[in-house]
Design an enzyme around this catalytic site. Sequence first.
Site, short mmCIF file in Angstrom:
data_model
loop_
_atom_site.label_atom_id
_atom_site.label_comp_id
_atom_site.label_asym_id
_atom_site.label_seq_id
_atom_site.Cartn_x
_atom_site.Cartn_y
_atom_site.Cartn_z
N ASP A 238 41.06 32.31 47.94
CA ASP A 238 40.93 33.70 47.53
C ASP A 238 41.85 33.95 46.32
OD1 ASP A 238 39.91 36.53 48.55
OD2 ASP A 238 41.99 36.79 47.89
N ASN A 246 40.59 43.45 37.79
CA ASN A 246 39.44 44.28 37.43
C ASN A 246 39.87 45.66 36.95
OD1 ASN A 246 37.31 42.48 37.87
ND2 ASN A 246 37.25 42.91 40.06
N HIS A 251 35.80 44.64 34.60
CA HIS A 251 35.00 43.70 35.39
C HIS A 251 34.51 42.51 34.57
CE1 HIS A 251 34.79 45.94 39.17
NE2 HIS A 251 34.77 47.05 38.42
N THR A 269 36.81 18.71 42.86
CA THR A 269 36.13 18.26 44.06
C THR A 269 35.19 17.10 43.74
OG1 THR A 269 34.48 19.99 43.71
CG2 THR A 269 36.27 20.48 45.23
N GLU A 281 35.80 37.62 45.33
CA GLU A 281 36.71 36.64 44.73
C GLU A 281 37.06 35.52 45.69
OE1 GLU A 281 39.41 39.90 46.44
OE2 GLU A 281 37.41 39.71 45.61
#
Length: 369
Positions: A238, A246, A251, A269, A281
Amino acid sequence: MSLPSFSVRQERWNRLLLQGCWIVFLLSVALEFLFLQVTEVPPAQFIALYIVRPTAIMGTILLVAEISVRYLSKHHDYILITTATLLTFTVTFVHSSLEYLLFLLFFPILISIFYFQYKKLLYAILITGIAFAALLAMNGEIGERMSTAGSLTMAIILLVYSGIGFGILARGREILTHLRSSYESNQELLVRTILMDKLAKTDALTDTYNHMAYHEYKDHLAAQADNGTLQLHLAIMDIDNFKKVNDTFGHKAGDAVLRKVASIARSKTGSNDFIARYGGEEFVILFTEKSFQEVYDLVEDIRKEIASALHDALDGSNVTVSFGLNAYVPGMGKEELFKLADAALYEAKHSGKNRTVIAKAGQAAAMGR
């Protein structure tokens, strides 16, 4: 409409056709020896005229064809049609008394149909006509025995064979056009289906998988983990203080941050891992085929990389992320896997942020492996 040449396995078919010519040659020689037993012609004369001479001529023709097919990179089809014409011409010329052998002259036309090309068929018709005319001109016996009506009959039969050949090619090309159209339609449908499936499972903003795809893959991977055939870990990531981003920068800037954070996570990854935007998010990462320590080190690497990255949309500032990490053990269940990782994330968010917290139950299970 111009259609492509039938090049698929054509080399193999050329080889088979040439082998067929060799078989015809051997059969003709065998038949000559059979005729030797019943002919009224003196044996020495029969052997010279009907065995030695035609065998030498046809053998030479076939050897030249073999060399040409083996060492010439082009025009194998024309070589084989010409070879078949010369073989049938030789047999017919030698056995001029056997009028029914004249029908062997149509053999090259049949061979040309194998190539499904009009120009090959036209070439075979032309060379067959030339061979027939040469027989009439060069072999006096055939010229004497062949009446005008007989010559006309042969010409009509040649036209009939040619018409049949053109009909077969027209029908074959019609079928080919239909098959190609169907294939292209199926390919287009397959591509469209793949794209639609990708769009349905991909988050357009971050180019990661979406919430729906996450649940689909999680169910599949959890089933494998329950069987003990797969190591599975879940990390929930997160972005810290994202609402403030924001509110302060807008935004559009927030979207740029989401894209960059997702890009960093994707770059870290592996191909067997799965990253998805869970919502807002928040991202989830399913790690497979890695030990708990490898996963933890990788998660920390992602967290530190994100913390060190600067964002132009934030006037050169950075953002941080918090992680909740949990290891799956057989029988845990997919809901419990997420619940424990989410609880660990909650602890990370409320204990200073920009850190990784390991779910206690998952940690104990992982350490016990």
